[in-house]
Design a protein around this motif. Structure first.
Motif, PDB file in Angstrom:
ATOM      1  N   LEU A  39     -64.052  42.673  48.506  1.00 21.71           N
ATOM      2  CA  LEU A  39     -62.718  43.366  47.835  1.00 21.71           C
ATOM      3  C   LEU A  39     -61.793  41.972  47.890  1.00 21.71           C
ATOM      4  CD1 LEU A  39     -62.214  46.987  49.206  1.00 21.71           C
ATOM      5  CD2 LEU A  39     -62.380  46.126  46.664  1.00 21.71           C
ATOM      6  N   ARG A  40     -62.004  40.869  48.834  1.00 23.05           N
ATOM      7  CA  ARG A  40     -61.034  39.902  48.898  1.00 23.05           C
ATOM      8  C   ARG A  40     -61.114  38.973  47.579  1.00 23.05           C
ATOM      9  NH1 ARG A  40     -60.339  37.777  54.687  1.00 23.05           N
ATOM     10  NH2 ARG A  40     -62.378  37.662  54.559  1.00 23.05           N
ATOM     11  N   ALA A  41     -62.582  38.718  47.263  1.00 19.94           N
ATOM     12  CA  ALA A  41     -62.700  38.221  45.997  1.00 19.94           C
ATOM     13  C   ALA A  41     -62.311  38.779  44.625  1.00 19.94           C
ATOM     14  CB  ALA A  41     -64.447  37.994  45.803  1.00 19.94           C
ATOM     15  N   HIS A  42     -62.364  40.098  44.913  1.00 23.95           N
ATOM     16  CA  HIS A  42     -62.144  40.645  43.763  1.00 23.95           C
ATOM     17  C   HIS A  42     -60.571  40.892  43.416  1.00 23.95           C
ATOM     18  CE1 HIS A  42     -62.011  44.796  41.047  1.00 23.95           C
ATOM     19  NE2 HIS A  42     -63.171  43.970  40.437  1.00 23.95           N
ATOM     20  N   HIS A  43     -59.961  41.366  44.564  1.00 21.32           N
ATOM     21  CA  HIS A  43     -58.252  41.236  44.272  1.00 21.32           C
ATOM     22  C   HIS A  43     -57.559  40.345  44.443  1.00 21.32           C
ATOM     23  CE1 HIS A  43     -59.570  45.573  44.626  1.00 21.32           C
ATOM     24  NE2 HIS A  43     -58.437  45.857  44.300  1.00 21.32           N
ATOM     25  N   GLY A  44     -58.174  39.071  45.142  1.00 19.99           N
ATOM     26  CA  GLY A  44     -57.714  37.827  45.362  1.00 19.99           C
ATOM     27  C   GLY A  44     -56.582  38.085  46.772  1.00 19.99           C
ATOM     28  N   MET A  45     -56.730  39.229  47.530  1.00 25.01           N
ATOM     29  CA  MET A  45     -56.058  39.445  48.671  1.00 25.01           C
ATOM     30  C   MET A  45     -56.842  40.336  49.555  1.00 25.01           C
ATOM     31  SD  MET A  45     -53.307  42.135  47.235  1.00 25.01           S
ATOM     32  CE  MET A  45     -52.731  42.808  48.912  1.00 25.01           C
ATOM     33  N   ASP A  46     -56.497  40.508  50.854  1.00 22.63           N
ATOM     34  CA  ASP A  46     -57.025  41.147  51.875  1.00 22.63           C
ATOM     35  C   ASP A  46     -57.012  42.681  51.731  1.00 22.63           C
ATOM     36  OD1 ASP A  46     -58.886  41.809  53.825  1.00 22.63           O
ATOM     37  OD2 ASP A  46     -58.050  40.604  55.179  1.00 22.63           O
ATOM     38  N   GLU A  47     -57.355  43.298  50.403  1.00 21.30           N
ATOM     39  CA  GLU A  47     -57.147  44.583  50.210  1.00 21.30           C
ATOM     40  C   GLU A  47     -57.642  45.513  50.932  1.00 21.30           C
ATOM     41  OE1 GLU A  47     -54.891  45.639  48.138  1.00 21.30           O
ATOM     42  OE2 GLU A  47     -55.462  47.558  47.980  1.00 21.30           O
ATOM     43  N   TYR A  48     -58.724  45.198  51.389  1.00 21.70           N
ATOM     44  CA  TYR A  48     -59.493  46.223  52.194  1.00 21.70           C
ATOM     45  C   TYR A  48     -58.765  46.549  53.607  1.00 21.70           C
ATOM     46  CZ  TYR A  48     -63.962  47.597  54.694  1.00 21.70           C
ATOM     47  OH  TYR A  48     -64.930  48.550  55.075  1.00 21.70           O
ATOM     48  N   ILE A  49     -58.104  45.653  54.121  1.00 16.65           N
ATOM     49  CA  ILE A  49     -57.302  45.893  55.505  1.00 16.65           C
ATOM     50  C   ILE A  49     -55.809  46.397  54.850  1.00 16.65           C
ATOM     51  CG2 ILE A  49     -56.148  44.794  57.275  1.00 16.65           C
ATOM     52  CD1 ILE A  49     -59.213  44.786  57.541  1.00 16.65           C
ATOM     53  N   GLU A  50     -55.296  45.718  53.733  1.00  4.18           N
ATOM     54  CA  GLU A  50     -54.031  46.054  53.603  1.00  4.18           C
ATOM     55  C   GLU A  50     -53.782  47.437  52.821  1.00  4.18           C
ATOM     56  OE1 GLU A  50     -51.372  44.648  54.147  1.00  4.18           O
ATOM     57  OE2 GLU A  50     -52.761  43.259  55.315  1.00  4.18           O
TER      58      GLU A  50
END
Ligand SMILES: [Zn+2]
Length: 265
Positions: free
Chosen positions: A199-210
């Motif tokens: 998800l980090r690669a996909h969204h460019g941010m730590d979307e999993y946690i956020e």
């Protein structure tokens, strides 16, 4: 301790679902000495863009075990494949076998309506298994644990983003203030590194946690409004109260101080 400690089982379709749904509440129960079990029906074998099903299954199994260590829970998986969770006789027997093996006092699973079929079918299989496990003539498999004595308390976590498939808000029955456990919840979730990286690669941010943090903040805001207290993070649940299931809120026995009832439910 003035009560008997209980066995609690949280069961999701995929290896990280329990963390997202209810691990704050599990940390709270664990601190009180309850015995925690976490299970996923699958090992999330579709959760990768690059790795084969077998490779990602192994990685996710390891991650799930590591995550459960942070909670002090025993991890189980039921050997289903991703996107292949169906409500058929064999599946009901497999989930019932797991229920009999753990014999929990309380179970938490997915909402009956959620964004994907694996979650919804898991919810139904778990609901069935809670009931079927206590029926002696319902056979699961040779050598499996015998029937249980009681139907456990059953709770449904909020669906993804708190919405049904029509985009309508699902109102929970009550909230659990998990503010003091939020950091540990996120650390447990972060153990699922393969999903986090994807998800980090996909969204460019730590979307999993956020995204998890955002959702628990949202529930906390509602719990704050109701209670007049300042609650940073909450999880929320509805209880299965149909015939044969315990219909008093068993969780209030242990978590009374951190439970906030939703008046609009
Ligand atoms: Zn899932």
């Amino acid at each position: 301790m003035h009560w008997t400690t209980k066995r609690v089982l949280a069961l999701g379709a995929h290896p990280d679902d329990v963390e997202i749904m209810c691990s704050g509440t599990l940390f709270a129960l664990g601190q009180l000495g309850h015995e925690l079990h976490v299970a996923s029906l699958t090992l999330g074998d579709c959760g990768s863009l690059e790795l084969s099903a077998e490779e990602i299954r192994c990685i996710r199994h390891r991650e799930a075990i590591e995550a459960c260590k942070t909670l002090g829970a025993t991890y189980h998986h039921a050997g289903f494949d991703d996107l292949q969770i169906f409500n058929d006789s064999n599946s009901n027997r497999r989930v019932t076998a797991l229920l009999r093996e753990v014999d929990p006092w309380m179970v938490i699973t997915h909402s009956p309506n959620d964004y994907m079929s694996d979650h919804e079918t898991t919810s139904l299989l778990v609901r069935n298994a809670c009931f079927y496990a206590s029926i002696p003539n319902y056979e699961t498999k040779a050598g499996a644990a015998g029937s249980t004595l009681n139907v456990p308390y059953l709770y449904y976590a909020q669906p993804m983003e708190g919405m049904d498939i029509f985009g309508k808000k699902v109102t929970p029955q009550f909230y659990v203030d998990i503010s003091i456990w939020m950091q540990q919840k996120l650390e447990m979730l972060a153990c699922h590194e393969s999903q986090r990286n994807w998800l980090r690669a996909h969204h460019g941010m730590d979307e999993y946690i956020e995204s998890t943090r955002r959702f628990n903040i949202l529930l906390g805001e509602r719990a704050s409004t109701i209670s007049g207290r300042s609650i940073s993070y909450s999880e929320a649940f509805r209880q299965h109260r149909g015939h044969a299931y315990p219909d008093d809120n068993g969780l209030t026995r242990f978590l009374k101080e951190v439970i906030i009832t939703e008046p609009d439910y």
